[in-house]
Motif scaffolding. Structure first.
Motif, PDB file in Angstrom:
ATOM      1  N   PRO A 103       3.325   7.385   0.188  1.00 36.14           N
ATOM      2  CA  PRO A 103       3.619   5.992  -0.150  1.00 36.14           C
ATOM      3  C   PRO A 103       4.902   5.871  -0.975  1.00 36.14           C
ATOM      4  CG  PRO A 103       1.473   6.687  -1.041  1.00 36.14           C
ATOM      5  CD  PRO A 103       2.118   7.895  -0.444  1.00 36.14           C
ATOM      6  N   ARG A 104       5.656   4.806  -0.726  1.00 35.14           N
ATOM      7  CA  ARG A 104       6.912   4.683  -1.473  1.00 35.14           C
ATOM      8  C   ARG A 104       6.639   4.173  -2.895  1.00 35.14           C
ATOM      9  NH1 ARG A 104       9.922  -0.803  -0.070  1.00 35.14           N
ATOM     10  NH2 ARG A 104       8.245  -1.870   1.021  1.00 35.14           N
ATOM     11  N   LYS A 105       7.547   4.498  -3.774  1.00 39.73           N
ATOM     12  CA  LYS A 105       7.435   4.105  -5.189  1.00 39.73           C
ATOM     13  C   LYS A 105       8.170   2.776  -5.400  1.00 39.73           C
ATOM     14  CE  LYS A 105       5.447   7.902  -6.689  1.00 39.73           C
ATOM     15  NZ  LYS A 105       4.013   7.784  -6.540  1.00 39.73           N
ATOM     16  N   LYS A 109      13.441   1.750  -1.212  1.00 42.14           N
ATOM     17  CA  LYS A 109      13.393   1.050   0.068  1.00 42.14           C
ATOM     18  C   LYS A 109      12.675   1.938   1.080  1.00 42.14           C
ATOM     19  CE  LYS A 109      17.169  -2.040   0.430  1.00 42.14           C
ATOM     20  NZ  LYS A 109      18.293  -2.369   1.239  1.00 42.14           N
ATOM     21  N   ARG A 110      12.206   1.364   2.170  1.00 38.75           N
ATOM     22  CA  ARG A 110      11.520   2.178   3.191  1.00 38.75           C
ATOM     23  C   ARG A 110      12.436   3.284   3.721  1.00 38.75           C
ATOM     24  NH1 ARG A 110       9.958  -2.990   4.125  1.00 38.75           N
ATOM     25  NH2 ARG A 110       7.735  -3.454   4.071  1.00 38.75           N
ATOM     26  N   GLU A 111      13.752   2.965   3.840  1.00 37.57           N
ATOM     27  CA  GLU A 111      14.712   3.926   4.383  1.00 37.57           C
ATOM     28  C   GLU A 111      14.713   5.234   3.601  1.00 37.57           C
ATOM     29  OE1 GLU A 111      14.844   0.693   4.114  1.00 37.57           O
ATOM     30  OE2 GLU A 111      16.866  -0.042   4.475  1.00 37.57           O
ATOM     31  N   GLY A 199      12.760  -5.531  13.414  1.00 34.99           N
ATOM     32  CA  GLY A 199      12.311  -4.207  12.988  1.00 34.99           C
ATOM     33  C   GLY A 199      11.281  -4.369  11.895  1.00 34.99           C
ATOM     34  N   HIS A 200      11.022  -3.279  11.155  1.00 35.64           N
ATOM     35  CA  HIS A 200      10.068  -3.384  10.051  1.00 35.64           C
ATOM     36  C   HIS A 200      10.759  -2.938   8.762  1.00 35.64           C
ATOM     37  CE1 HIS A 200       6.344  -3.421   7.827  1.00 35.64           C
ATOM     38  NE2 HIS A 200       6.524  -2.168   7.471  1.00 35.64           N
ATOM     39  N   SER A 201      11.517  -3.857   8.179  1.00 33.48           N
ATOM     40  CA  SER A 201      12.143  -3.592   6.881  1.00 33.48           C
ATOM     41  C   SER A 201      12.518  -4.936   6.273  1.00 33.48           C
ATOM     42  CB  SER A 201      13.389  -2.713   7.030  1.00 33.48           C
ATOM     43  OG  SER A 201      14.457  -3.467   7.572  1.00 33.48           O
ATOM     44  N   ILE A 234       7.037  -8.929   1.232  1.00 38.12           N
ATOM     45  CA  ILE A 234       5.655  -8.822   0.758  1.00 38.12           C
ATOM     46  C   ILE A 234       5.181  -7.363   0.632  1.00 38.12           C
ATOM     47  CG2 ILE A 234       4.140  -8.948   2.784  1.00 38.12           C
ATOM     48  CD1 ILE A 234       3.124 -11.605   1.450  1.00 38.12           C
ATOM     49  N   GLY A 235       5.637  -6.495   1.556  1.00 38.76           N
ATOM     50  CA  GLY A 235       5.257  -5.075   1.471  1.00 38.76           C
ATOM     51  C   GLY A 235       5.805  -4.455   0.193  1.00 38.76           C
ATOM     52  N   THR A 236       7.052  -4.814  -0.123  1.00 40.90           N
ATOM     53  CA  THR A 236       7.707  -4.296  -1.327  1.00 40.90           C
ATOM     54  C   THR A 236       7.006  -4.814  -2.581  1.00 40.90           C
ATOM     55  OG1 THR A 236       9.752  -4.225  -0.069  1.00 40.90           O
ATOM     56  CG2 THR A 236       9.971  -4.165  -2.466  1.00 40.90           C
ATOM     57  N   ILE A 238       3.842  -5.559  -2.806  1.00 42.89           N
ATOM     58  CA  ILE A 238       2.552  -4.845  -2.953  1.00 42.89           C
ATOM     59  C   ILE A 238       2.792  -3.459  -3.550  1.00 42.89           C
ATOM     60  CG2 ILE A 238       0.586  -3.866  -1.675  1.00 42.89           C
ATOM     61  CD1 ILE A 238       0.849  -6.351   0.199  1.00 42.89           C
ATOM     62  N   VAL A 239       3.853  -2.784  -3.108  1.00 39.28           N
ATOM     63  CA  VAL A 239       4.207  -1.473  -3.675  1.00 39.28           C
ATOM     64  C   VAL A 239       4.401  -1.621  -5.188  1.00 39.28           C
ATOM     65  CG1 VAL A 239       6.076   0.246  -3.773  1.00 39.28           C
ATOM     66  CG2 VAL A 239       5.223  -0.540  -1.564  1.00 39.28           C
ATOM     67  N   PHE A 240       5.102  -2.670  -5.589  1.00 39.01           N
ATOM     68  CA  PHE A 240       5.379  -2.921  -7.001  1.00 39.01           C
ATOM     69  C   PHE A 240       4.081  -3.199  -7.767  1.00 39.01           C
ATOM     70  CE2 PHE A 240       6.442  -6.095 -10.295  1.00 39.01           C
ATOM     71  CZ  PHE A 240       7.246  -5.301 -11.099  1.00 39.01           C
ATOM     72  N   ALA A 247       1.018   1.981  -1.206  1.00 36.09           N
ATOM     73  CA  ALA A 247       1.599   0.767  -0.628  1.00 36.09           C
ATOM     74  C   ALA A 247       0.415  -0.058  -0.092  1.00 36.09           C
ATOM     75  CB  ALA A 247       2.569   1.150   0.476  1.00 36.09           C
ATOM     76  N   ALA A 248       0.697  -1.085   0.707  1.00 38.70           N
ATOM     77  CA  ALA A 248      -0.387  -1.881   1.290  1.00 38.70           C
ATOM     78  C   ALA A 248      -1.267  -0.981   2.153  1.00 38.70           C
ATOM     79  CB  ALA A 248       0.203  -3.008   2.124  1.00 38.70           C
ATOM     80  N   VAL A 249      -2.574  -1.135   2.035  1.00 39.93           N
ATOM     81  CA  VAL A 249      -3.478  -0.259   2.789  1.00 39.93           C
ATOM     82  C   VAL A 249      -4.389  -1.072   3.724  1.00 39.93           C
ATOM     83  CG1 VAL A 249      -5.375   1.402   2.614  1.00 39.93           C
ATOM     84  CG2 VAL A 249      -3.457   1.554   1.027  1.00 39.93           C
ATOM     85  N   ALA A 251      -4.654  -4.254   4.772  1.00 36.74           N
ATOM     86  CA  ALA A 251      -4.079  -5.117   5.811  1.00 36.74           C
ATOM     87  C   ALA A 251      -3.294  -4.293   6.833  1.00 36.74           C
ATOM     88  CB  ALA A 251      -3.178  -6.170   5.182  1.00 36.74           C
ATOM     89  N   VAL A 252      -2.663  -3.208   6.353  1.00 38.79           N
ATOM     90  CA  VAL A 252      -1.915  -2.351   7.289  1.00 38.79           C
ATOM     91  C   VAL A 252      -2.901  -1.641   8.224  1.00 38.79           C
ATOM     92  CG1 VAL A 252      -0.367  -0.366   7.483  1.00 38.79           C
ATOM     93  CG2 VAL A 252       0.047  -2.070   5.726  1.00 38.79           C
ATOM     94  N   ALA A 253      -4.003  -1.134   7.644  1.00 43.44           N
ATOM     95  CA  ALA A 253      -5.007  -0.444   8.466  1.00 43.44           C
ATOM     96  C   ALA A 253      -5.595  -1.403   9.501  1.00 43.44           C
ATOM     97  CB  ALA A 253      -6.112   0.116   7.572  1.00 43.44           C
TER      98      ALA A 253
HETATM   99  C1  LMR Z   1       4.245  -2.321   4.367  1.00 44.21           C
HETATM  100  O1  LMR Z   1       5.009  -3.149   4.854  1.00 44.21           O
HETATM  101  O2  LMR Z   1       3.324  -2.643   3.610  1.00 44.21           O
HETATM  102  C2  LMR Z   1       4.410  -0.884   4.735  1.00 44.21           C
HETATM  103  O3  LMR Z   1       5.604  -0.727   5.412  1.00 44.21           O
HETATM  104  C3  LMR Z   1       4.298   0.047   3.577  1.00 44.21           C
HETATM  105  C4  LMR Z   1       5.446  -0.070   2.593  1.00 44.21           C
HETATM  106  O4  LMR Z   1       5.910   0.962   2.107  1.00 44.21           O
HETATM  107  O5  LMR Z   1       5.847  -1.192   2.290  1.00 44.21           O
END
Ligand code: LMR
Length: 338
Positions: A103-105, A109-111, A199-201, A234-236, A238-240, A247-249, A251-253
């Motif tokens: 999981p990212r901190k 960024k996802r990259e 994409g997904h970012s 929103i993903g960022t 949730i990580v925060f 990270a998000a679990v 809803a992603v699952a």
């Molecule tokens: C998300 O969008 O929740 C996932 O890509 C996980 C993340 O690192 O944000």
């Protein structure tokens, strides 16, 4: 009369058999001991079309997770594989699901996750080349924009690349857009649908509010802009909020499970429409996400250009160079590992 009634019952029974899902698909989940992997496995255990669920992780605790899932009544037969048993874990599976992720901190960024997440995907591609080159490969590990080209390049190097069978899972962006839009419009998200492309970012998720259904629902340009920002960030967020633990679990699952269900229907011979990030030559990038048609042999029709409003055109134009650079990041990373 009795004959007619019996025939009617028979026809009804036959129709029911036809509608009943056949439990015939084997799915491998790679990274099944992680928090995301465990949630995905639990949801897949409930899928009536899955016959066998093969859980793999580097971590031995996946064996315990598999034993435990077999204690739930019904559902797929679950087997656990760890360490060196990756080949065995994917043998004969029609669908291989990559959910392993570090999981990212917060602040990353996802990259930035490519170096952390690429080695396990590389290992999986090697195993697919040896054991199961024909399976569908669905990838949820970040950065999805780079990991799909990364896996594609590796599979190509191993001589087994099939562009129609490698998918990046972006279903979460569909669900987030539905939820955020429904909340803004104060309506139920049940019937609401907004296509999401790109994409997904944080810079490449593009909801197409001009195609929102039901058509009676509309957002003004200002709402479209703020909802786009909300869904992108929103993903960022949730990580925060999870303070670097995950990270998000959930809803992603859930979203991964929804996408897998569509792929399973495709594997079973149906033509299904699903949103995913795949090889796509129609946007000036080699990979692009959008609503695509998938069948038993993979992608039949990737998402193609449709008329967009000025704001959406602007978002697409801005995302294309970013996706191109994400694609290069993935492809260049192959040189580091091979
Ligand atoms: C998300 O969008 O929740 C996932 O890509 C996980 C993340 O690192 O944000």
């Amino acid at each position: 009369m009795l004959k007619l009634y019996t025939r009617l019952l028979q026809t009804k029974a036959q129709a029911k058999i036809k509608c009943m899902p056949v439990r015939n698909v084997q799915v491998s989940v790679i990274g099944a001991a992680g928090e995301l992997g465990s949630n995905v496995s639990l949801l897949l255990k409930q899928n009536h079309k899955i016959k066998r669920l093969q859980l793999y992780d580097d971590d031995e605790k996946v064996i315990g997770a598999a034993i435990e899932l077999n204690h739930l009544p019904g559902g797929a037969i679950v087997s656990g594989f760890a360490g060196d048993d990756l080949n065995e874990a994917i043998r004969s599976s029609q669908l291989i699901l990559m959910v392993h992720r570090i999981p990212r901190k917060p602040g990353k960024k996802r990259e930035a996750m490519i170096a952390a997440n690429a080695p396990s995907l590389h290992k999986l591609c090697r195993a697919m080349a040896d054991e199961n080159p024909d399976a569908f490969l669905a990838i949820a590990s970040n950065p999805i924009n780079s990991m799909v080209p990364f896996a594609s390049s590796i599979l190509y190097k191993y001589g087994i690349y099939n562009p129609f069978k490698v998918f990046g899972i972006t279903q979460i962006d569909i669900n987030r857009t539905r939820a955020c839009t429904a909340k803004a419009l104060k309506v139920s998200s049940n019937n609401l649908f907004v296509p999401v492309i790109g994409g997904h970012s944080d810079e490449t998720i593009i909801p197409l509010f001009s195609y929102m259904t039901p058509v009676e629902y509309t957002v003004d340009p200002c709402q479209a802009d703020s909802l786009t920002h909300l869904v992108r960030k929103i993903g960022t967020e949730i990580v925060f909020r999870k303070q670097g633990t995950e990270a998000a679990v959930a809803a992603v699952a859930w979203s991964i499970n929804e996408f897998c269900d569509s792929l399973i229907d495709a594997i079973n011979g149906n033509e299904v429409d699903a949103t995913c990030y795949i090889a796509n030559p129609y946007f000036g990038t080699r990979f692009f996400a959008g609503h695509s048609t998938i069948g038993p042999y993979g992608v039949i029709r990737p998402f193609r250009k449709i008329p967009l409003n000025d704001y959406e055109t602007f978002l697409v134009n801005r995302s294309v160079p970013i996706i191109n650079s994400d694609v290069s990041l993935g492809e260049d990373h192959v040189k580091i590992l091979i």
